[in-house]
Design an enzyme around this catalytic site. Sequence first.
Site: not given
Length: 767
Positions: A130, A210, A543
């Site tokens: 990520d 994220h 996600s």
Amino acid sequence: MTPLLLHLFFFIFSLTQTSADRTGKTYIIRVDTSSKPSVFPTHFHWYTTEFTEPTSILHVYDTVFHGFSAVLSPSQAATVLQHPSVLAAFEDRRRHLHTTRSPQFLGLRNQRGLWSQSDYGSDVIIGVFDTGIWPERRSFSDLNLGPVPKRWRGKCETGVKFNLNNCNRKIIGARFFSKGHEAAASGIGGIAGGINETIEFKSARDADGHGTHTASTAAGRYAFRASMEGYASGVAKGVAPKSRLAVYKVCWKNSGCFDSDILAAFDAAVNDGVDVISISIGGSDGISSPYYLDPIAIGAYGAVSKGIFVASSAGNDGPNGMSVTNLAPWLTTVGAGTIDRNFPADVILSDGRNFSGVSLYSGEPLNGKMYPLVYPGKSGVLSASLCMENSLDPNSVRGKVVICDRGSNPRAAKGLVVKKAGGIGMILTNGISTGEGLVGDAHLLPACAVGSTEGDDIKAYLASNPTATATINFRGTVIGIKPAPVVASFSGRGPNGLNPEILKPDLIAPGVNILAAWTEAVGLTGLDSDTRKSEFKILSGTSMACPHVSGAAALLKSAHPDWSPAAIRSAMMTTASTIDNSFNPLLDESSNKPATPYDYGAGHLNLDAAMDPGLIYDLTENDYVSFLCAIEYGPKTIQVITRSRVNCPMKKPLPENFNYPSIAAVFPTAAAGVSKKTFFRMVTNVGEKNAVYGVRIEPPKGVKVNVTPAKLVFTERMRRLGFYVTVTVDGKNLTLGDSGAVFGSVSWVNGKHVVRSPVVVTQSDPV
């Protein structure tokens, strides 16, 4: 000509035809390493002697993939492709991210069930691919964790604002991969890219947020008094709170993730000793590459063949059909559902009508005061209807509540445009494509998102009442919402665009309004002007669903160390729920109609049941090779994926016999009379040694389904048994639904367990 050779032919041809002959590009080169001459001590020596100079090479791959990535001019690439040891080559591509109550919603409870029996995933290592991690967050504390597992071979890579002390017994490894990005930043191939070090950290530290969010969703520790500006307050925790984290930063703020770096991360993670890989990344062009040209599929194959479970996100391009990504049958592909918590807000019009929506706005409320309503889109100018930058006339929006259409620019950015133009508030309206699906945003001004129907009604009222006024009421956090889960409107949907014989997504998991840890580097909306910092952030996307399954896999791996990745996926799929908390079939958020296996796969993750599934559908590397033979990949094409030479049998295997926990029967469109297909499946008993299962069939409408034998008798010696499923259709009488398919199921039942597999019947002509 095989698909691979055909691709290479066009690849070489295009190299000779483009005007980019003067520039280089990054290529990923797959080499048959067994043909390395013994005169070279290492593969690197061989590559830099026979293929290209050392300065051109970015990564050398030697675990999940054999070969290298390098910056080559078109003429160099054409020469490399002619080398007899080169099996394939593809250009580097940019990928994109598929952007605290969820553990309870999955049925996890303290001191009992799967959490207790797996010791909360204690010694399992989850590798997260990520944007990195913000290591100081409470979610990543190593308090009371035991020593780092001895089998761990990874490292803590230092860099900008990231030192050895940022790793601990929780974050046991951290690496970053940037060479593909930096090659792109050099203007190679005309791709805008690279790392902007004024907003990024050249290290595993997360400048985007994220990665911190997904890592803590999978394995965050208990963090008390957690909330986002008062919303979703409570105890934040990941699905596997004691699992260890290995961080692989492959995605960079505002510039995506490059295939060459992702493949290098797979290589490193497998060598480091991870047990689970979580990858919330996928293509964004709506087209799925064949497996031999897809580095995520190739890297994941190398990981799965070493016993590592790989969870991937299904993509956020729903509710369109065939929008699901990450299709390889060795990946576990996860779609998104809602949970039973929401953040309601209401739009109240001057005629007294109340329209329900959602919001995470936490500033000064409007306190019931009514303001004039305006819709810039009535001018017919698209940019104004979308509230794009510099599209609003301050004279027409100042002091008003502005209606903005969803799409193109970020949702929170629209609110900033309204605020800059002097607007008091915003009503964000969905269009037909997003339907009734809503996600909360931490807006910078009073704002509420409403569905397509509500948006149309509000606009219609304003059109007939030009002096209409409105206000927005914010109702905070509400739990116990029914129905839930509901399939999120954005979640990637089937059918599988590469191989409709494999149902994708595999299952859904919580992916809407998920509270998890957040970076300190950016504000709550990620906008430059947003200075609000928060330890936690609420996000939605597949996600967010993917790390729920990664954490679940860690718990199952901890409870059942001998289970293969396919066994873990099977346990999740065959126990998944197709019923919501109001005891009705799962709904599709975009249409409010019953959802189908094209939307949710086998169903919604049900972790307590997955711990004890009764029977599993297992798969070995030989099964995957047989499947690749069945879909007519040639031996050299298969070698690109598997790393070793294979020979397909003279009699071609049938895709129907691939031992997947779902059944997709694809019949030719032109078949007018009666047609049948027979599927062979093998189940392994992982429950009580002496068990008897009977079959329960729910045939799709207008379809006959027969299972032989109808009873499976397991003993201490007989743990694996096979059965046949015959699907019969009459082309004249088969009526396919709106989704182009009909759906049913086959379940094995023994009083304690229900081992359910969805059955999909559709018609399609081979491409």
